[in-house]
Design an enzyme around this catalytic site. Structure first.
Site, PDB file in Angstrom:
ATOM      1  N   ASP A  13      26.663  21.217 -25.716  1.00  0.00           N
ATOM      2  CA  ASP A  13      26.216  20.175 -24.785  1.00  0.00           C
ATOM      3  C   ASP A  13      27.363  19.289 -24.285  1.00  0.00           C
ATOM      4  O   ASP A  13      27.161  18.119 -23.957  1.00  0.00           O
ATOM      5  CB  ASP A  13      25.130  19.273 -25.424  1.00  0.00           C
ATOM      6  CG  ASP A  13      23.992  20.095 -25.987  1.00  0.00           C
ATOM      7  OD1 ASP A  13      23.535  21.007 -25.275  1.00  0.00           O
ATOM      8  OD2 ASP A  13      23.586  19.849 -27.131  1.00  0.00           O
ATOM      9  N   LYS A  16      29.857  22.004 -20.255  1.00  0.00           N
ATOM     10  CA  LYS A  16      30.651  23.179 -19.831  1.00  0.00           C
ATOM     11  C   LYS A  16      30.213  23.701 -18.472  1.00  0.00           C
ATOM     12  O   LYS A  16      31.030  24.054 -17.630  1.00  0.00           O
ATOM     13  CB  LYS A  16      30.507  24.314 -20.863  1.00  0.00           C
ATOM     14  CG  LYS A  16      31.057  23.990 -22.215  1.00  0.00           C
ATOM     15  CD  LYS A  16      30.752  25.075 -23.220  1.00  0.00           C
ATOM     16  CE  LYS A  16      29.295  25.177 -23.627  1.00  0.00           C
ATOM     17  NZ  LYS A  16      28.763  24.054 -24.389  1.00  0.00           N
ATOM     18  N   GLY A  40      21.916  26.045 -22.522  1.00  0.00           N
ATOM     19  CA  GLY A  40      21.351  25.457 -21.304  1.00  0.00           C
ATOM     20  C   GLY A  40      22.491  24.810 -20.556  1.00  0.00           C
ATOM     21  O   GLY A  40      22.939  23.734 -20.918  1.00  0.00           O
ATOM     22  N   HIS A  41      23.016  25.495 -19.556  1.00  0.00           N
ATOM     23  CA  HIS A  41      24.166  24.965 -18.816  1.00  0.00           C
ATOM     24  C   HIS A  41      23.681  24.294 -17.539  1.00  0.00           C
ATOM     25  O   HIS A  41      23.163  24.946 -16.634  1.00  0.00           O
ATOM     26  CB  HIS A  41      25.163  26.096 -18.515  1.00  0.00           C
ATOM     27  CG  HIS A  41      25.826  26.605 -19.756  1.00  0.00           C
ATOM     28  ND1 HIS A  41      26.699  27.658 -19.785  1.00  0.00           N
ATOM     29  CD2 HIS A  41      25.738  26.176 -21.036  1.00  0.00           C
ATOM     30  CE1 HIS A  41      27.114  27.837 -21.023  1.00  0.00           C
ATOM     31  NE2 HIS A  41      26.534  26.971 -21.800  1.00  0.00           N
ATOM     32  N   GLN A 224      27.360  27.073 -26.395  1.00  0.00           N
ATOM     33  CA  GLN A 224      27.383  26.252 -27.615  1.00  0.00           C
ATOM     34  C   GLN A 224      28.775  25.628 -27.775  1.00  0.00           C
ATOM     35  O   GLN A 224      29.482  25.468 -26.789  1.00  0.00           O
ATOM     36  CB  GLN A 224      26.982  27.073 -28.860  1.00  0.00           C
ATOM     37  CG  GLN A 224      25.523  27.458 -28.893  1.00  0.00           C
ATOM     38  CD  GLN A 224      25.204  28.702 -28.079  1.00  0.00           C
ATOM     39  OE1 GLN A 224      25.891  29.704 -28.184  1.00  0.00           O
ATOM     40  NE2 GLN A 224      24.162  28.655 -27.285  1.00  0.00           N
TER      41      GLN A 224
HETATM   42  P1  IMP Z   1      20.133  28.785 -32.696  1.00  0.00           P
HETATM   43  O1  IMP Z   1      21.416  29.320 -32.174  1.00  0.00           O
HETATM   44  O2  IMP Z   1      19.092  28.617 -31.634  1.00  0.00           O
HETATM   45  O3  IMP Z   1      19.614  29.505 -33.885  1.00  0.00           O
HETATM   46  O4  IMP Z   1      20.427  27.295 -33.223  1.00  0.00           O
HETATM   47  C1  IMP Z   1      21.354  27.040 -34.277  1.00  0.00           C
HETATM   48  C2  IMP Z   1      21.930  25.646 -34.165  1.00  0.00           C
HETATM   49  O5  IMP Z   1      22.736  25.595 -32.978  1.00  0.00           O
HETATM   50  C3  IMP Z   1      20.892  24.539 -33.985  1.00  0.00           C
HETATM   51  O6  IMP Z   1      21.391  23.345 -34.588  1.00  0.00           O
HETATM   52  C4  IMP Z   1      20.798  24.347 -32.494  1.00  0.00           C
HETATM   53  O7  IMP Z   1      20.356  23.065 -32.142  1.00  0.00           O
HETATM   54  C5  IMP Z   1      22.247  24.576 -32.097  1.00  0.00           C
HETATM   55  N1  IMP Z   1      22.386  25.089 -30.747  1.00  0.00           N
HETATM   56  C6  IMP Z   1      22.152  26.341 -30.290  1.00  0.00           C
HETATM   57  N2  IMP Z   1      22.418  26.441 -28.998  1.00  0.00           N
HETATM   58  C7  IMP Z   1      22.850  25.236 -28.601  1.00  0.00           C
HETATM   59  C8  IMP Z   1      23.313  24.714 -27.354  1.00  0.00           C
HETATM   60  O8  IMP Z   1      23.403  25.404 -26.343  1.00  0.00           O
HETATM   61  N3  IMP Z   1      23.675  23.403 -27.355  1.00  0.00           N
HETATM   62  C9  IMP Z   1      23.641  22.630 -28.479  1.00  0.00           C
HETATM   63  N4  IMP Z   1      23.234  23.083 -29.655  1.00  0.00           N
HETATM   64  C10 IMP Z   1      22.838  24.363 -29.732  1.00  0.00           C
END
Ligand code: IMP
Length: 423
Positions: A13, A16, A40-41, A224
């Site tokens: 977040d 990017k 989510g970009h 991420q």
């Molecule tokens: P998962 O990848 O959906 O299993 O999530 C694993 C961890 O990564 C969790 O703490 C999510 O909130 C975090 N996470 C996954 N994708 C994003 C992102 O695009 N932005 C921020 N945090 C993320």
């Protein structure tokens, strides 16, 4: 020609999508190399705000080609929704978007498994986005996965059935309540696969390496952030892919000696969504103000993001692991109006002061050591060049550059494309 990388240096977040969007005019190809619809970009331009999930942020630019690399995991259902969301922009995505045959497919049962696994963890849950990311990467490394290229084979549904049956057994094993109607989910999934198959599937490593030979420029867009990296992040509170620079090589099939610039993106403060340690987290009014002013709510899940001061121990670590060559500081405007600002420069760790990122960063192990700065009042959002910055902001930036030993070449002062200042 080289592949430049654009990576988030914190817990995701960082903004990017906005910087990729700003930089895309300089590149022929934009490629995603890891993650999936957990991302989510957010892009804002011409009064439009749009959130991309799996599709690279170059899709809105007329001349850029967009590649989804082998390291990405794709949920056909979410992907088709994403395509439908693009319909109103009248983009020719069939010719501008290509997908690696080696990318893995997120099945409906992967999503269910994600939910079952999270529920079974109780208070220790990761805070996953529940998009099926972890279970899909588990099947990839466990050598059970279904890849995009498999969807072109006549018997792919046999392989699907065997895997879905196995997943149902696993869901039952978790012994938690996950209600679902698999027949309905499958109908939606199979329909989405047919739509997905209208796009071009390619051997993307061949395409990208040939493009480099032909003198084309490539920007690899990370998803991420570094502190969510499966190896270098705050394990187990991480995602299931390599979000750091090396992930671009394995996720696209481009060799390390072809990597050029590494753009590191960070917020002027820190946020985190989901569970896990966060040494500089604020639990007071200042943290609440940051969240409110910065609109810190997840683009995918809508969840409130936790907020805190900038952590240079973590940022230095991310710069090192990624080989960052230049930095972009995002959301500088959000810090306007705070009387004083703090930056964490070291941790107290087991009776010592340390500057490196240790194995454990839970509150009982580390206490941040701060340097305090005077805040600024000026509204940055209308500024168009760095010479307009208040002295206090310049002091803040100079300090970060000195501590990180890297130049901050971009300062973002608002969500729109135009609110981007080069230094
Ligand atoms: P998962 O990848 O959906 O299993 O999530 C694993 C961890 O990564 C969790 O703490 C999510 O909130 C975090 N996470 C996954 N994708 C994003 C992102 O695009 N932005 C921020 N945090 C993320």
């Amino acid at each position: 020609m080289a592949v430049d990388l654009l990576l988030g240096l914190q817990w995701g977040d960082e903004g990017k999508g906005k910087i990729v969007d700003v930089l895309t005019t300089k590149y022929n190809i934009i490629a995603r190399f890891q993650g999936g619809p957990n991302a989510g970009h957010t892009l804002e331009f011409d009064g439009i705000k749009h959130v991309l999930r799996t599709i690279p942020s170059g899709i809105f630019r007329k001349d850029s080609m967009n590649v989804i690399g082998n390291g990405v995991v794709i949920d056909p259902v979410v992907f088709v929704q994403e395509l439908e969301g693009l319909d109103k922009f009248n983009l020719d995505y069939k010719s501008k978007l290509i997908i690696s045959r080696k990318a893995h497919v997120i099945l409906p049962t992967h999503r269910l498994l994600d939910a079952a696994s999270e529920t079974s963890k109780g208070k220790a849950k990761i805070g996953s986005t529940l998009k099926g990311i972890g279970p899909t990467y588990m099947d990839k490394t466990g050598r059970n996965g279904i890849r995009i290229g498999d969807l072109e084979l006549d018997n792919w549904k046999d392989k699907y059935r065997a895997l879905a049956n196995k997943h149902e057994g696993m869901i039952a094993f978790y012994d938690v309540k996950v209600q679902y109607n698999l027949a309905e989910m499958e109908a939606e999934f199979f329909a989405a696969v047919e739509r997905l198959k209208e796009l071009q599937f390619i051997d993307s490593e061949e395409y990208l390496n040939q493009a480099l030979k032909d003198g084309k420029s490539i920007l690899a867009e990370g998803a991420q952030g570094s502190l969510l990296d499966i190896d270098f992040g705050t394990y187990p509170f991480v995602t299931s892919s390599n979000t750091t620079a090396s992930g671009a090589c394995t996720g696209l099939g481009v060799p390390p000696n072809k990597i050029g610039e590494v753009f590191g993106i960070f917020k002027a403060y820190t946020t985190r969504v989901g569970s896990g340690p966060f040494p500089t987290e604020l639990f007071d009014q200042v943290g609440e103000d940051m969240a409110r002013i910065g609109h810190e709510f997840g683009a995918v899940t809508g969840r409130a993001r936790r907020c805190g001061w900038l952590d240079l121990v973590a940022l230095r670590y991310a710069c090192q692991v990624n080989g960052v060559t230049q930095l972009s500081m995002m959301k500088g405007d959000v810090l306007s109006g705070f009387t004083s600002l703090k930056v964490c420069t070291a941790y107290h760790y087991k009776g010592k002061e340390i500057k490196h990122f240790p194995f454990n960063i839970e509150a009982e192990n580390v206490t941040p050591i701060y340097t305090e700065f005077k805040g600024w009042k000026a509204d940055l959002t209308k500024m168009t060049e760095a010479s307009q910055f208040p002295k206090e902001l310049n002091d803040y930036i100079d300090f970060l550059e000195k501590e990180l030993e890297l130049p901050i070449t971009i300062v973002s002062v608002g969500p729109d494309r135009t609110q981007t200042i080069n230094r």
